[in-house]
Enzyme design. Sequence first.
Site, short mmCIF file in Angstrom:
data_model
loop_
_atom_site.label_atom_id
_atom_site.label_comp_id
_atom_site.label_asym_id
_atom_site.label_seq_id
_atom_site.Cartn_x
_atom_site.Cartn_y
_atom_site.Cartn_z
N HIS A 1 -8.53 0.80 0.04
CA HIS A 1 -8.44 -0.08 -1.13
C HIS A 1 -9.81 -0.67 -1.50
O HIS A 1 -9.95 -1.86 -1.78
CB HIS A 1 -7.39 -1.17 -0.91
CG HIS A 1 -6.02 -0.61 -0.70
ND1 HIS A 1 -5.31 -0.01 -1.71
CD2 HIS A 1 -5.28 -0.46 0.43
CE1 HIS A 1 -4.17 0.45 -1.23
NE2 HIS A 1 -4.14 0.20 0.06
N SER B 1 0.84 -1.21 0.00
CA SER B 1 0.00 0.00 0.00
C SER B 1 0.87 1.25 0.00
O SER B 1 1.57 1.51 -0.98
CB SER B 1 -0.97 -0.04 1.18
OG SER B 1 -1.91 1.00 1.11
#
Length: 311
Positions: free
Chosen positions: A200, A90
């Site tokens: 996400h 990430s």
Amino acid sequence: MVSFAVLFPGQGSQFVGMGASLFEKRPDLLGESTDDLLGWSLKSMCLDGPEEMLTRTEHAQPALYAVSYTLWKCFQEELGAVPAAAAGHSLGEYTALAAAGAFSFEHGLTAVAMRGRAMAEAADREPSGMAALIGADLDLAEGLVTARRELGGRLQVANLNSPGQVVVAGSLDDLEWLHANGGSLGVRRVITLKVAGAFHSSFMDPAVAELEEALEAIVISEPGFPVWSNTLARPHRVEDLRTTLTRQVVSPVRFADSLLAMWESGVRTFLHVGPGDVTAGMARKTLPDATVLVISDEADIGTAVDSLGTM
């Protein structure tokens, strides 16, 4: 020297006290110029907290980026070798790209700071969160998502971290349903993560426009070594990098797939660089035959250099 891949951690690895030895050693990266860019004291935030402030998305992301990148620079200068590949989980994907020279430390920090603010604002719009499904594969997770959506929910697959661990994102009602029904549907354990929102996933759609603006403002170059994309599980192409990073904030993190792809490319040694050791754990679970090393603070650099030099 053996070829190796470097892995950088994402949000959740931060802790008060991280990078303590680096602030005096590398004021070029962790000094006043960085504070001016952020508008707050990085040193004070990292070393004094308090924890609830450091954990806020808009603080945790740039703090982890800066500390992890600085550890990387100290390690690289001592080792004097280039990795065969890199990836980040990430937020850590930005650190990996900066390490590869796809953009400068300063430009990356600017983008990360805006990313953190945009994600925090998106999370504030609607209560949401994430949960790890222990003992679940992708098929099982997708079955849960489908079952919940048939009931009007918005549960989504968010992270494919390692075999037996998939993370999903959704509303607080979705997570409550998951805790109530996950066991009967085949999940060994459901663990709610300490995060501010459903990262996400489509819950982050409001962050996209601001992130696009941030990425348009930075200079992007060809990476000096391959950096695996979270979204695509293959190396970034410089011509698509802005688009791929924008998609990343609303798309699943395919970290396990990236690790497997690096293994298929011939990499056998993986080095976590940054606070904690989360990506090292993911590498060990995904690639049990790999050699995995950890640099979580400056004191670990010498041991890692020696280990790589003798392989």
